[in-house]
Design an enzyme around this catalytic site. Sequence first.
Site, PDB file in Angstrom:
ATOM      1  N   LYS A 133       0.859  -1.187   0.000  1.00 19.61           N
ATOM      2  CA  LYS A 133       0.000   0.000   0.000  1.00 19.61           C
ATOM      3  C   LYS A 133       0.893   1.234   0.000  1.00 19.61           C
ATOM      4  O   LYS A 133       1.781   1.362   0.845  1.00 19.61           O
ATOM      5  CB  LYS A 133      -0.885   0.012   1.243  1.00 19.61           C
ATOM      6  CG  LYS A 133      -2.009  -1.004   1.199  1.00 19.61           C
ATOM      7  CD  LYS A 133      -3.201  -0.466   0.449  1.00 19.61           C
ATOM      8  CE  LYS A 133      -4.417  -1.383   0.600  1.00 19.61           C
ATOM      9  NZ  LYS A 133      -5.556  -0.887  -0.194  1.00 19.61           N
ATOM     10  N   ASP A 161      -0.699  -0.132  -4.531  1.00 12.56           N
ATOM     11  CA  ASP A 161      -2.052   0.423  -4.499  1.00 12.56           C
ATOM     12  C   ASP A 161      -2.016   1.769  -3.801  1.00 12.56           C
ATOM     13  O   ASP A 161      -1.682   1.857  -2.622  1.00 12.56           O
ATOM     14  CB  ASP A 161      -2.993  -0.531  -3.757  1.00 12.56           C
ATOM     15  CG  ASP A 161      -4.442  -0.069  -3.804  1.00 12.56           C
ATOM     16  OD1 ASP A 161      -4.722   0.954  -4.461  1.00 12.56           O
ATOM     17  OD2 ASP A 161      -5.299  -0.737  -3.192  1.00 12.56           O
ATOM     18  N   GLU A 190      -2.106   0.528  -8.675  1.00 11.95           N
ATOM     19  CA  GLU A 190      -3.547   0.778  -8.757  1.00 11.95           C
ATOM     20  C   GLU A 190      -3.855   2.252  -8.513  1.00 11.95           C
ATOM     21  O   GLU A 190      -3.464   2.806  -7.489  1.00 11.95           O
ATOM     22  CB  GLU A 190      -4.294  -0.052  -7.704  1.00 11.95           C
ATOM     23  CG  GLU A 190      -4.189  -1.546  -7.883  1.00 11.95           C
ATOM     24  CD  GLU A 190      -4.860  -2.290  -6.734  1.00 11.95           C
ATOM     25  OE1 GLU A 190      -5.934  -1.834  -6.265  1.00 11.95           O
ATOM     26  OE2 GLU A 190      -4.302  -3.310  -6.293  1.00 11.95           O
ATOM     27  N   ASP A 213      -9.122   0.213 -10.538  1.00 10.82           N
ATOM     28  CA  ASP A 213      -9.815  -0.450  -9.434  1.00 10.82           C
ATOM     29  C   ASP A 213     -11.126   0.294  -9.177  1.00 10.82           C
ATOM     30  O   ASP A 213     -12.175  -0.101  -9.674  1.00 10.82           O
ATOM     31  CB  ASP A 213      -8.910  -0.457  -8.190  1.00 10.82           C
ATOM     32  CG  ASP A 213      -9.584  -1.036  -6.955  1.00 10.82           C
ATOM     33  OD1 ASP A 213     -10.771  -1.399  -7.024  1.00 10.82           O
ATOM     34  OD2 ASP A 213      -8.929  -1.124  -5.897  1.00 10.82           O
ATOM     35  N   LYS A 235     -13.092  -6.384  -7.332  1.00 12.41           N
ATOM     36  CA  LYS A 235     -13.513  -6.712  -5.966  1.00 12.41           C
ATOM     37  C   LYS A 235     -14.985  -7.113  -6.025  1.00 12.41           C
ATOM     38  O   LYS A 235     -15.874  -6.250  -6.067  1.00 12.41           O
ATOM     39  CB  LYS A 235     -13.304  -5.511  -5.043  1.00 12.41           C
ATOM     40  CG  LYS A 235     -11.839  -5.111  -4.858  1.00 12.41           C
ATOM     41  CD  LYS A 235     -11.721  -3.949  -3.879  1.00 12.41           C
ATOM     42  CE  LYS A 235     -10.283  -3.745  -3.424  1.00 12.41           C
ATOM     43  NZ  LYS A 235      -9.464  -3.059  -4.416  1.00 12.41           N
TER      44      LYS A 235
END
Length: 320
Positions: A133, A161, A190, A213, A235
């Site tokens: 992250k 991300d 992302e 995303d 997701k």
Amino acid sequence: MRSAQVYRWQIPMDAGVVLRDRRLKTRDGLYVCLREGEREGWGEISPLPGFSQETWEEAQSVLLAWVNNWLAGDCELPQMPSVAFGVSCALAELADTLPQAANYRAAPLCNGDPDDLILKLADMPGEKVAKVKVGLYEAVRDGMVVNLLLEAIPDLHLRLDANRAWTPLKGQQFAKYVNPDYRHRIAFLEEPCKTRDDSRAFARETGIAIAWDESLREPDFAFVAEEGVRAVVIKPTLTGSLDKVREQVQAAHALGLTAVISSSIESSLGLTQLARIAAWLTPDTIPGLDTLDLMQAQQVRRWPGSLLPLVDVDALEQLL
């Protein structure tokens, strides 16, 4: 003869889980169990705070109404994404159309001290793919950590991300500290910037591939081949029914994009279903499912190899 049960649950989270500037102390959700004759199917409905449009209470209301309709013979799926996903999983298990084979390999989510991460990742068997992250700290620090990991482990590929955290300037500050020779081992980043146009510019200017995303869930999004875009992160809890998930995977693959099935911090039951979906729809891609250790327990179904205690179905609150 049809019967059904809906269960409400709450799992304590580890300290330090923060989503969109809010601390997530518990993960709240619902299970639906559908029975027809000797067959049974389960699904998880767990809207993710800060990401799902619907709340847990709204999902519960829609789910209970749908179950009553299903018991009366109506099978039309609800539109609410988390409910549509959970219900479609339960129906697929009931019809035995969700394959049992699962991909339990998860790209590990890397947090903490970089030196500890290097030791952990160096010992990783097989294809070394991990997730980091970025955007939570200073962009310069993020760039230095990513560069350190790629430098220390020559066969490591990273998925990053940013959750749209960066301005174009911060994106450039990050890239400045990542050696251009290592950038091809960033599998994708992302949603680096707040807008899609800024993210596209980031990819062009840095040579770092990006992935969509959040964009997938915006009304003006279309699947098109674009320079610098390498992947889409899907997701299912935020997407909708299994059919919609499959349509998105097929649209991505038709453009030569990687499709990654990814967690919305589901419980162990939901994660095991996502592992099955990943093996079915994206068999050549490691899914992004390394979120179970953010919780203090598993529920109903175990994740292979997890040492977390298992909460049995009998301990859950029944709503029907």
